[in-house]
Design an enzyme around this catalytic site. Structure first.
Site, PDB file in Angstrom:
ATOM      1  N   ALA A  36      -1.055 -25.532   7.272  1.00 26.18           N
ATOM      2  CA  ALA A  36      -2.151 -24.878   6.547  1.00 26.18           C
ATOM      3  C   ALA A  36      -1.964 -25.090   5.052  1.00 26.18           C
ATOM      4  O   ALA A  36      -0.836 -25.026   4.553  1.00 26.18           O
ATOM      5  CB  ALA A  36      -2.153 -23.383   6.852  1.00 26.18           C
ATOM      6  N   LYS A  37      -3.064 -25.324   4.357  1.00 22.21           N
ATOM      7  CA  LYS A  37      -2.990 -25.330   2.892  1.00 22.21           C
ATOM      8  C   LYS A  37      -3.216 -23.877   2.477  1.00 22.21           C
ATOM      9  O   LYS A  37      -4.320 -23.459   2.124  1.00 22.21           O
ATOM     10  CB  LYS A  37      -4.035 -26.296   2.318  1.00 22.21           C
ATOM     11  CG  LYS A  37      -3.745 -26.674   0.882  1.00 22.21           C
ATOM     12  CD  LYS A  37      -4.535 -27.891   0.454  1.00 22.21           C
ATOM     13  CE  LYS A  37      -4.571 -28.022  -1.058  1.00 22.21           C
ATOM     14  NZ  LYS A  37      -3.253 -28.167  -1.694  1.00 22.21           N
ATOM     15  N   ALA A  38      -2.130 -23.111   2.631  1.00 20.40           N
ATOM     16  CA  ALA A  38      -2.200 -21.656   2.479  1.00 20.40           C
ATOM     17  C   ALA A  38      -1.554 -21.244   1.162  1.00 20.40           C
ATOM     18  O   ALA A  38      -0.472 -21.728   0.812  1.00 20.40           O
ATOM     19  CB  ALA A  38      -1.485 -20.984   3.645  1.00 20.40           C
ATOM     20  N   TYR A  89       2.672 -21.707  -1.544  1.00 20.19           N
ATOM     21  CA  TYR A  89       2.854 -22.286  -2.872  1.00 20.19           C
ATOM     22  C   TYR A  89       3.792 -21.484  -3.765  1.00 20.19           C
ATOM     23  O   TYR A  89       4.026 -21.847  -4.920  1.00 20.19           O
ATOM     24  CB  TYR A  89       1.485 -22.524  -3.535  1.00 20.19           C
ATOM     25  CG  TYR A  89       0.833 -23.734  -2.898  1.00 20.19           C
ATOM     26  CD1 TYR A  89       0.940 -24.990  -3.471  1.00 20.19           C
ATOM     27  CD2 TYR A  89       0.199 -23.632  -1.667  1.00 20.19           C
ATOM     28  CE1 TYR A  89       0.406 -26.105  -2.861  1.00 20.19           C
ATOM     29  CE2 TYR A  89      -0.337 -24.749  -1.036  1.00 20.19           C
ATOM     30  CZ  TYR A  89      -0.219 -25.978  -1.645  1.00 20.19           C
ATOM     31  OH  TYR A  89      -0.735 -27.084  -1.025  1.00 20.19           O
TER      32      TYR A  89
END
Ligand code: PMP
Length: 290
Positions: free
Chosen positions: A158-160, A164
């Site tokens: 997931a680009k969650a 980050y």
């Protein structure tokens, strides 16, 4: 004069289904996503008024939401159309798009399965960060103490937003030490990626890249693999140990914002952008219509 903050610009942002003035695109502090990282996003690049691989990005946003346990209340076609609306409204010919989807503020307990899901899309003009010449010299990287987590520690595909936290820590530490970016290993000690980009090594004319089994399989990474194969370059996806950097003649990182960025230094290893990197950069430029 310092550049204005991102929340203080002219233009329109698509927010829950309609365009609103840029400065009004706000959320309340009791928003689930702010406390628990329950947000997913995309980063998209605009070339000649069109987003490169838009539908793939819109699909990844939906997939990322599902990996965090929520359904985004728009389909791919609706997200694509909303993105195009944002580009037109803000007169973006070449720039960057940032869609975001997040859990709302109905409940502030961790358990909030019924929370509303909000979606917003912002876009702004960008200038190429470096001249071509500077870009070809390559960036300097150092290995981070932060590693990419095991698949049972985080939803890595997931680009969650929550993922980050370590990218930010790794990037800040690298910059504070005078480097441009950090190389992140994975939980096994194998090469993973940069903080915001995937990594490729050129070894004996072949392209070697880590298997994306605990980090984002970038859309640019997938594009580069296709371009290389079309050019007759053999691509090997495999586990790569840090010591193998010594056998690489060229190294580059790939991502929507970075595009294809040569690397000249990782710790004690040195590289230069040779034929393979240059050929792939040229093929990429042609693909995006430069
Ligand atoms: N890894 C991470 C952690 C990223 O944030 C990005 C940028 N989205 C990438 C890899 C590259 O992905 P893409 O090529 O889809 O931009």
């Amino acid at each position: 004069m310092s550049t204005p903050a991102m929340d203080n610009r002219d233009g329109s942002i698509w927010f829950d289904g309609k365009l609103i003035p840029w400065r009004e695109a706000r959320v309340h502090m009791l928003t689930h996503a702010l406390h628990y990282g329950s947000a997913v996003f995309e980063g998209e690049q605009v070339y000649g008024g069109k987003v490169f691989k838009l539908t793939q990005h819109s699909q990844r946003l939906l997939d990322s939401g599902r990996l965090l346990g929520f359904d985004i209340p728009y389909n791919v076609g609706e997200l694509d159309a909303a993105t195009q609306e944002v580009l037109v409204a803000n007169h973006i010919g070449s720039g960057y798009v940032r869609p975001l989807a997040w859990r709302g503020s109905e409940k502030i307990s961790v358990s909030a399965p019924e929370s509303s899901i909000h979606v917003a899309i912002a876009a702004w003009d960008t200038l190429p960060p470096y001249s071509d010449e500077a870009r070809m010299q390559g960036i300097r990287m150092c290995t981070s103490k932060w590693v990419r987590p095991a698949p049972n520690v985080a939803p890595f595909a997931a680009k969650a937003s929550g993922l980050y936290v370590t990218s930010t820590l790794a990037k800040h530490a690298a910059e504070a030490a005078g480097f441009d970016d950090a190389l992140m290993l994975d939980y096994r000690g194998q090469l993973a990626e940069a903080t915001l980009a995937n990594i490729f090594l050129v070894m004996d004319g072949e392209l070697h890249t880590p298997l994306p089994d605990c980090f984002l399989n970038g859309i640019t990474r997938q594009t580069v693999i296709e371009l290389a194969q079309d050019a007759g370059i053999r691509v090997v996806e495999r586990a790569i140990l840090p010591g193998e950097l010594g056998q690489a003649s060229e190294v580059f990182v790939t991502g929507t914002a970075a595009e294809i960025q040569p690397v000249r230094e990782i710790d004690d290893y040195r590289f230069s952008a040779g034929t393979t990197t240059r050929n792939i950069m040229a093929a990429f430029d042609t693909l995006v219509g430069r």
